[in-house]
Design a protein around this motif. Structure first.
Motif: not given
Length: 298
Positions: A61-90
């Motif tokens: 799988f290749d992100w964007f132009d294919g010359n970007t590492s997955t690590h750097n590409a994921l900085k331009k990605v927003g994702a929710i793949i599990e239940h929201p995990n926030f602090y309840p008292y905040m």
């Protein structure tokens, strides 16, 4: 068209089980893509692979132009793949400030994103006081803090009541209208039909259809027909490119159309070949019928 994500022959095996099987598709900028399939079809595994939380077995799988590492590409990605995990008292704001620190982005977008998901008036409320729908909307706000080029959502309306489902879908449409590409996994046909421009239909990790939702909706329908000489009828239909798949159901032939034809045209065409029909009904195949036909066990 700029490519955001390209999957090529992607495969993932868990022991003897193949969760994703030789999957290939491309996501182009500015569209809303749905990965649609029954539970266990490989949707979440596919998202996990491209987000680097599941290791692929083979393929690429290749992100964007294919010359970007997955690590750097994921900085331009927003994702929710599990239940929201926030602090309840905040509070909502405090939780999002923490997300900004983790993502190393500015806090200046917090109010804007809370406004987008309809939670600005609850910015000082503790997370523990939020309904399930509000928690999901806060999660979407958190995924948007880095102004991602693509937003990835796994079953975004799971467990929500009808009002919550409607709110999430409207938010997705708003985000898409602002130019963000969206990829969502769902087992709900209605969800994909209402919010997506493109769909990949999976069953047991295999892609059964990949293309625009409009193209699926543009099905020319099918005919149910009967004649005194069914063999002659079938032979005449098979020799005509206007007709696609033909199957026998009881005493009727079910004939799928490759192009728009109304019943009277079909009747005339067959009559000229010496075939008289005793039964002819044309129906439009709904997206649901097509989905069920594609995903039923073979």
């Amino acid at each position: 068209m700029e490519h955001i994500l390209t999957l090529t022959n992607l495969t993932k095996k868990f022991g003897a089980i193949t969760a994703v099987n030789n999957l290939s598709f491309t996501i182009e900028k500015g569209n809303v893509y749905g990965i649609l399939g029954p539970n266990g079809s490989g949707k979440s595994t596919t998202l996990g692979i491209v987000l680097n939380v599941v290791n692929k077995t083979s393929g690429n799988f290749d992100w964007f132009d294919g010359n970007t590492s997955t690590h750097n590409a994921l900085k331009k990605v927003g994702a929710i793949i599990e239940h929201p995990n926030f602090y309840p008292y905040m509070t909502a704001t405090q939780n999002l400030k923490l997300v900004c620190k983790i993502k190393e982005v500015s806090e200046e977008k917090i109010s804007e994103k809370l406004q987008l998901v309809g939670l600005l008036d609850r910015k000082d409320s503790k997370f523990s006081t939020f309904s399930l729908g509000m928690k999901q909307r806060l999660a979407i706000a958190s995924a948007l803090l880095n102004d991602p080029e693509i937003l990835i959502l796994d079953e975004p309306t799971n467990g929500l009541d009808p009002q919550g489902i409607h709110q999430i879908r409207e938010i997705i449409k708003t985000i898409a209208s602002q130019g963000t590409t969206i990829l969502l996994a769902s087992h709900l046909l209605d969800e994909v039909e209402k919010v997506c421009t493109h769909v990949v239909i999976l069953r047991k990790g295999v892609s059964l259809y990949s293309g625009s939702v409009d193209a699926m909706n543009a099905s020319h329908g099918f005919l149910t027909m009967h004649s005194n000489n069914m063999e002659m009828l079938q032979s005449a239909l098979e020799g005509n490119p206007a007709f696609g798949k033909i199957k026998r159901e009881g005493e009727f032939l079910i004939v799928y159309l490759n192009e728009p034809l109304d019943a009277s045209e079909v009747n005339k065409l067959l009559f000229e070949k010496g075939i008289t029909l005793s039964h002819l009904v044309k129906r439009k195949e709904s997206l649901e019928e097509q989905f069920l036909e594609l995903t039923k066990q073979k």
